[in-house]
Structures are given as C-alpha cells and as structure tokens.
Design a protein around this motif. Structure first.
Motif, mmCIF file in Angstrom:
data_model
loop_
_atom_site.group_PDB
_atom_site.id
_atom_site.type_symbol
_atom_site.label_atom_id
_atom_site.label_comp_id
_atom_site.label_asym_id
_atom_site.label_seq_id
_atom_site.Cartn_x
_atom_site.Cartn_y
_atom_site.Cartn_z
ATOM 1 N N LEU A 158 6.522 -30.696 -26.218
ATOM 2 C CA LEU A 158 5.147 -30.893 -25.753
ATOM 3 C C LEU A 158 4.765 -29.816 -24.746
ATOM 4 N N GLN A 159 5.689 -29.490 -23.856
ATOM 5 C CA GLN A 159 5.432 -28.420 -22.886
ATOM 6 C C GLN A 159 5.069 -27.118 -23.593
ATOM 7 N N SER A 160 5.820 -26.765 -24.632
ATOM 8 C CA SER A 160 5.558 -25.524 -25.360
ATOM 9 C C SER A 160 4.204 -25.553 -26.054
ATOM 10 N N LEU A 161 3.892 -26.688 -26.691
ATOM 11 C CA LEU A 161 2.623 -26.795 -27.415
ATOM 12 C C LEU A 161 1.435 -26.726 -26.468
ATOM 13 N N VAL A 162 1.531 -27.424 -25.333
ATOM 14 C CA VAL A 162 0.434 -27.417 -24.358
ATOM 15 C C VAL A 162 0.222 -26.023 -23.783
ATOM 16 N N SER A 163 1.310 -25.283 -23.598
ATOM 17 C CA SER A 163 1.209 -23.948 -23.011
ATOM 18 C C SER A 163 0.606 -22.940 -23.969
ATOM 19 N N LEU A 164 0.775 -23.169 -25.266
ATOM 20 C CA LEU A 164 0.447 -22.124 -26.232
ATOM 21 C C LEU A 164 -0.780 -22.384 -27.092
ATOM 22 N N LEU A 165 -1.037 -23.636 -27.422
ATOM 23 C CA LEU A 165 -2.135 -23.922 -28.333
ATOM 24 C C LEU A 165 -3.480 -23.913 -27.604
ATOM 25 N N ASP A 166 -4.504 -23.585 -28.355
ATOM 26 C CA ASP A 166 -5.854 -23.628 -27.814
ATOM 27 C C ASP A 166 -6.253 -25.069 -27.515
ATOM 28 N N LEU A 167 -7.242 -25.208 -26.621
ATOM 29 C CA LEU A 167 -7.690 -26.542 -26.234
ATOM 30 C C LEU A 167 -8.154 -27.347 -27.440
ATOM 31 N N ASP A 168 -8.844 -26.692 -28.375
ATOM 32 C CA ASP A 168 -9.338 -27.396 -29.563
ATOM 33 C C ASP A 168 -8.196 -27.920 -30.418
ATOM 34 N N HIS A 169 -7.105 -27.131 -30.515
ATOM 35 C CA HIS A 169 -5.952 -27.564 -31.308
ATOM 36 C C HIS A 169 -5.245 -28.755 -30.673
ATOM 37 N N LEU A 170 -5.449 -28.936 -29.379
ATOM 38 C CA LEU A 170 -4.813 -30.049 -28.675
ATOM 39 C C LEU A 170 -5.691 -31.288 -28.632
ATOM 40 N N GLY A 171 -6.895 -31.198 -29.173
ATOM 41 C CA GLY A 171 -7.780 -32.357 -29.207
ATOM 42 C C GLY A 171 -8.858 -32.362 -28.156
ATOM 43 N N GLY A 172 -8.997 -31.254 -27.401
ATOM 44 C CA GLY A 172 -10.039 -31.168 -26.403
ATOM 45 C C GLY A 172 -9.663 -31.808 -25.078
ATOM 46 N N ALA A 173 -10.617 -31.747 -24.123
ATOM 47 C CA ALA A 173 -10.377 -32.260 -22.772
ATOM 48 C C ALA A 173 -9.999 -33.746 -22.749
ATOM 49 N N PRO A 174 -10.665 -34.616 -23.524
ATOM 50 C CA PRO A 174 -10.292 -36.044 -23.489
ATOM 51 C C PRO A 174 -8.825 -36.266 -23.883
ATOM 52 N N ALA A 175 -8.342 -35.490 -24.858
ATOM 53 C CA ALA A 175 -6.960 -35.656 -25.303
ATOM 54 C C ALA A 175 -5.983 -35.262 -24.195
ATOM 55 N N LEU A 176 -6.322 -34.201 -23.444
ATOM 56 C CA LEU A 176 -5.445 -33.783 -22.358
ATOM 57 C C LEU A 176 -5.427 -34.813 -21.232
ATOM 58 N N GLN A 177 -6.575 -35.407 -20.935
ATOM 59 C CA GLN A 177 -6.604 -36.444 -19.904
ATOM 60 C C GLN A 177 -5.799 -37.675 -20.326
ATOM 61 N N THR A 178 -5.913 -38.032 -21.596
ATOM 62 C CA THR A 178 -5.112 -39.151 -22.119
ATOM 63 C C THR A 178 -3.627 -38.827 -22.023
ATOM 64 N N LEU A 179 -3.290 -37.584 -22.350
ATOM 65 C CA LEU A 179 -1.896 -37.153 -22.291
ATOM 66 C C LEU A 179 -1.374 -37.180 -20.851
ATOM 67 N N ALA A 180 -2.203 -36.753 -19.907
ATOM 68 C CA ALA A 180 -1.799 -36.766 -18.497
ATOM 69 C C ALA A 180 -1.539 -38.194 -18.024
ATOM 70 N N GLN A 181 -2.400 -39.121 -18.420
ATOM 71 C CA GLN A 181 -2.195 -40.520 -18.056
ATOM 72 C C GLN A 181 -0.913 -41.073 -18.677
ATOM 73 N N HIS A 182 -0.663 -40.676 -19.926
ATOM 74 C CA HIS A 182 0.551 -41.112 -20.619
ATOM 75 C C HIS A 182 1.807 -40.616 -19.899
ATOM 76 N N LEU A 183 1.823 -39.340 -19.527
ATOM 77 C CA LEU A 183 2.995 -38.778 -18.853
ATOM 78 C C LEU A 183 3.193 -39.413 -17.476
ATOM 79 N N SER A 184 2.090 -39.642 -16.766
ATOM 80 C CA SER A 184 2.203 -40.290 -15.456
ATOM 81 C C SER A 184 2.765 -41.700 -15.581
ATOM 82 N N GLN A 185 2.265 -42.439 -16.564
ATOM 83 C CA GLN A 185 2.755 -43.800 -16.776
ATOM 84 C C GLN A 185 4.225 -43.789 -17.184
ATOM 85 N N LEU A 186 4.574 -42.834 -18.046
ATOM 86 C CA LEU A 186 5.956 -42.711 -18.520
ATOM 87 C C LEU A 186 6.909 -42.426 -17.370
#
Length: 621
Positions: free
Chosen positions: A470-498
């Motif tokens: 996940l670290q590699s994908l987040v560092s390299l892929l464009d924001l659109d390929h990652l699902g946009g800003a909402p997807a990153l915020q969801t991912l941040a919440q997921h990692l924090s909860q984890l």
C-alpha cells in the motif's frame, strides 16, 4: 547485478526430511545432556558406514540437528559440508535424498555465512552433478515398464526436489553460487523439471522459487532465455488451477517473468504486464481466512472418516489383527502377528494444511512482486558515495525527512502500462482489503491446533506485506488511480483505526514498521494534494511514544517523517506561528557559512541514518 530491487524478505525454515525422522529427533533431543559435539561427531562418522540404511539415518539425524543454531559452528569445524557432499551421488537413492535434505536444512537455517561456506567448500560440484543425473534419470525412466517407472520416478523426483531446494537456498544467499549457476548451464536442467508441472507440482514449485531468485538482477543469465525457455514459463503461467499449489506455482512464475522484462520485446511488454497483474489479482481475490477455515474443517472430516473406517475394519477382523506379508520368527518358532490399521497402510498426508499454506504463501509472494514492480531497493555502497555530496539545494533541506529519504530510495518510474494495469486489475482495492487484521475465527482455529499454528504468522505476514505494498502504491499512483481525495481520507481513517485500536501495537515491530510506512506515504500524498488529515494530537503523541521506545530504525524514521509532515501541514494554518517558527529564529543566530556547514552535517546525517538502515535490513533479511 543490474537494476536494484526491494529488500529480500525472510524465508521460512524447513522441516527435516528423509525416512528416519524418529532417529533424527532422538539424536537432536539428546544434545541437551551431552557435550555439544557428541551427536555431531557420531552422526558424521556414520556417514561413512558400509550400510546404506545407517548412512541414511545419519543424514536424517543431521537434517534435524542443523536446525539447532548452537550446533552449526561445530558442524562447520568438523567439515560437515565436505562429508555430506559426496553422499549426493551415493549408490543408494534413499541416501541421496536424505543427504540433500540435510544440506537443504543446513542452507536454510545457516543463512548467508553458511551458504557462502558451502560454496567455498565446493558443494556446487556434486549438487550440479546430482541435478543432471536426476534429469537424465527421469528421461530414461519414461522408457521403463510402467510398474517400475512409477516407483523410480517418484524417488528421483523427490531427490530432485530436495536438490533444487538446496540450489535455491544457496543462490538466495551467495552471488558466487549464482555465477556458478550461470556458468554450469543449470537453467536448462531446472527448466526440464519445470516442464513436469502437470504431474509434479511440488518439484515445479521448488524450481519456480529457484528461478525467481536467480533471475533477479542477473543480466548474464537473461541472455540464456531463448524462445523455448520462455515458452516453458508461459505454459506454467497459463496452467489450469487444480489446487492451491498450482496457484502458488503461477504466482512464482509471474514473479520470474517480471524479472525477465528487460528481454521481452517492447511490443509485447504491455501484454505481459497485464498477464502478470491479472495472475496476482486472481491470487489476492481469494479469501485466505475462509480458505483456512474450510481446509481445517475438511481435515477434521477426513480424519473422522478414517477413524470410523479403522473401527469398521477392526470389528470385521474380530481382535483387529491381520496377517503381515512378512512375518518375523521368534525363538520359540511362533509367528508374530501385529495389529495393522488402515492408517498404517496408507501414507500419512496433510494435504489440507499444505493447500492452506500454499495459498497464504502465494498471496505473500504476490504482494512482494507488486512491491518489486513499484519500488527500487535501498541504495548500494556506490549510490551512498554518490549521494554523499553536499550540493543539494536549500529546498531539499527545508523538506521533511521523508522527502530526503525518498531521494535515497527513489522509486522506479512506472510506465503508463503499469499504472493502467494496476488500476484495471483492481490491485489497489485488493491490497487495501489485505491490510485488514486477520480473521479472528481463523486465528482461533489455528491457535488450537499445533500443526496449524504456524499459519497465524503467515496471516500476520500477509497483512504486513499488504501495508508495505500500500505504501508503494500510494507513493506512486496518481490521485485518480487511488480513487480521489475521498478514498484517501477513508484509507487514512482505516489505517488509524487499524493502528490505534490495538493497545499493544508497539510490541509488534514488523506490523508497526509496515503500518507507519504506509501512514507516512499516505500523509505525505495528502499533504501534497492539500487533503485534510485525520490524525488527532493524542494519536500522534501515542505514535511518537511508540517510536521512541522502538528498536526498529525504520519505525523511528517513519515517526520523525510523520511529525515533519504534520508540522508542515500545521504551518499553513492560522494560529500556529508561535509554535512552528522556531527553526527560522534559530537560523538567524548563525552566519551563512555556519548555516552551510550545519545544513551539510544535517543532510549527511540523514543520509547516513538511511544508509545504516539499508545495511541493517540487508544483513537481517
């Protein structure tokens, strides 16, 4: 050799092999009460015994003994490698197999130093000869009568499987072994074994592991891959899936083909990339926890059925005794009858455990291949020298530690085809799913069964590999390929909860390093895109405390980077000037020349810390 790659991951250790495991266990268990060199000396002496059965049992004993780290120095002093080597070509096939099993365990448990010593003591000469003899034996066996051919083929394939594992272990640890592999033309031999994948999947899997290792950063070997060799790999890649072991085979072959990308014609590269990622996507699609649960239930049912069958046979025979084909004679000239159950007549099997293990290994391998496709390895010594110069701009010095270390660990520039293929195959989504904590039901089932308990570690390893991926994908892929800003915020919440839902997360070093790496990359991307971040001050302080007490350099680097990223984000907000202007005021106390010296020291210190981390990982992986 050639392009750099990501760090190697630790390999699982092997169990002892051979038909005399009882003797092996007895020899090993006796070491606590004897002198350190007692069992080793006795077993090594028996390697020269005239009886093949004694030699076989001695090899099996050594296979067990080498798993005890204190025994390794004494075995080295007694030249165990030189004494085991000739037995690879013993007149007895059983001795060959157990000798190869002992060397397999020695190379797996001994690590880099032992493997280098094995090469220095010329283990490659008898090993290569054995591999060639097994190949010729399998070829000639095809012409034998069916009843004889089956028995010989199984025995030769077992020997070849052990020998390939020795070769793989040594090549994993020794560049000299890889050079010998190239020089002796071992590629042709192991590809012959790989062709047997429809009927010998165990052997094919071992070959695929070996090929994935020797094709990594080995341009000399790549020249040997002609159209015929590539077609063998293609056949294995496209083989129908009939078991989890075939899933593992396809995954390993996909990793090998990725290593060969430099020799694939440019017009075919997009097709190959899509084929590789399609395989990896299919592997990650399987729910590992569900598979573990289903396989354990299947094993339980099989054992229950076998027990019921035994009872039926026992009742049918009255007292449960059956005549043996070969009856022993006792002094009173009476014939001895022994009780025989159906489980004695059938070979023991752990097929469900093997299937579950194969799937988990395949998923771990798939995640590692994706990381390899996305990232380069830590800097080499030459790169360190090159990067030690102090001519970077002030802009870099103003950046966070993460950005500076990013220059040291610069990622491969992914082509448009790889970006597209990663997205089309839903790799980011499936990697995200694998970052979840292992299923509690599967963990509970494994924890209650000693033979299944090692799968718990595998389930945890998959989670850690997914976080690194996940670290590699987040560092390299464009924001659109990652699902946009909402997807990153969801991912941040997921990692924090984890992370923060586990009160003892600081105790799990591998998990903490993996999740802090993923969190660092995610926060950096969100900061660059001005996406609001969700980590609370309390969570940040908790992470900092964990970083302070962590023995992992990687964790400490990640925590410092996260602090820097958080500070750079806060500095853009109103009302933070008094808290975050400290560094600039401090700089005003020094002259430009002094600042230049301080900046150079700081930059070189950062590089040195990252370099030391790279060296440590290389030595411990």
């Amino acid at each position: 050799m050639g392009k750099s790659r990501t760090k190697r991951f630790k390999r699982p250790q092997f169990s002892p092999t051979g038909s005399c495991q009882a003797e092996a266990a007895a020899a090993a268990n006796g070491t606590e009460d004897e002198e350190d060199d007692g069992p080793a000396a006795e077993l090594l002496e028996k390697l020269q015994h005239p009886s093949a059965e004694v030699r076989e049992c001695a090899c099996a004993g050594l296979a067990r003994l080498v798993q005890q780290r204190p025994a390794l120095p004494d075995l080295a002093r007694r030249d165990a490698v030189r004494r085991l080597g000739p037995l690879l070509l013993d007149s007895s096939l059983a001795v060959r197999e157990t000798a190869a099993g002992a060397l397999r365990n020695l190379s797996a448990c001994g690590g880099f130093e032992v493997c280098d010593d094995m090469v220095a003591k010329d283990i490659m000469t008898p090993l290569v000869a054995l591999l060639r003899e097994c190949s010729a034996g399998l070829d000639s066996n095809e012409m034998s009568p069916p009843e004889k051919a089956d028995k010989n083929r199984n025995s030769i394939e077992s020997i070849a499987n052990e020998a390939v594992n020795v070769l793989w272990n040594i090549c994993e640890c020794s560049s000299r072994a890889v050079s010998i592999f190239n020089k002796e033309g071992c590629l042709e031999t192991v590809l012959k074994y790989l062709r047997r994948f429809p009927t010998s999947v165990d052997l094919a899997v071992s070959v695929a592991y070996c090929l994935q290792t020797v094709t990594e950063d080995n341009p000399e070997l790549l020249k040997s891959f002609d159209g015929t060799a590539l077609r063998v790999l293609e056949s294995a890649l496209l083989c129908p899936v009939t078991s989890m072991e075939y899933i593992l085979l396809k995954t390993l072959v996909a990793g090998t083909i990725w290593n060969l990308k430099d020799i694939i014609p440019s017009k075919s590269q997009a097709e190959i990339i899509n084929a590789i990622l399609k395989i990896l996507s299919e592997v990650l699609e399987v729910n590992a926890a569900d598979t573990v649960i289903q396989m354990k239930e299947a094993e339980t049912q099989r054992l229950k059925t076998a027990a019921e069958t035994e009872d039926i046979l026992a009742n049918a025979n009255g007292d449960g005794l059956v005549e043996d084909d070969e009856m022993e004679e006792i002094p009173h000239k009476r014939k001895l009858r022994r009780k025989t159950f159906i489980s004695d007549l059938l070979p023991p099997t752990d097929k469900e455990l093997r299937e579950a293990t194969a799937l988990l290994t395949a998923q771990q391998t798939a995640l590692e291949v994706i990381v390899n496709m996305c990232c380069s390895e830590d800097p080499s010594d030459d790169e360190w020298e090159e990067l030690s110069s102090s001519d970077e701009s002030e802009a870099c010095m103003e950046n966070s530690f993460n950005e500076c270390s990013g220059q040291l660990l610069s990622p491969l520039c992914l082509s448009h085809e790889i970006h597209t293929a990663l997205t089309n195959c839903l790799i980011p989504k499936k990697v995200f799913e694998k970052t979840a904590s292992p299923n509690s039901v599967a963990i509970d089932i494994c924890s209650r069964n000693p033979t299944w308990k090692p799968l718990i570690r595998k389930l945890n390893t998959i989670q850690c590999r997914a976080l690194m991926c996940l670290q590699s994908l987040v560092s390299l892929l464009d924001l659109d390929h990652l699902g946009g800003a909402p997807a990153l915020q969801t991912l941040a919440q997921h990692l924090s909860q984890l992370l923060f839902s586990q009160p003892d997360f600081a105790k799990h070093a591998d998990f903490l390093e993996a999740i802090s790496s993923a969190l660092r990359a995610l926060l950096q991307t969100m900061a660059a895109k001005n996406i609001p971040q969700c980590m609370t001050p309390e969570q940040l302080m908790t992470l900092c405390r964990a970083g302070i007490h962590s023995s992992s350099i990687g964790v400490r680097v990640n925590v410092v980077s996260i602090l820097g990223i958080t500070g750079s984000v806060l500095a853009k907000e109103d009302g933070t000037l008094e808290t975050l202007k400290i560094r600039k005021e401090g700089r005003g106390k020094y002259s430009p020349d002094q600042l230049c010296v301080l900046d150079n020291v700081k930059m070189n210190l950062r590089r040195f810390v990252a370099y030391q981390e790279a060296v440590e990982k290389r030595l411990t992986s």
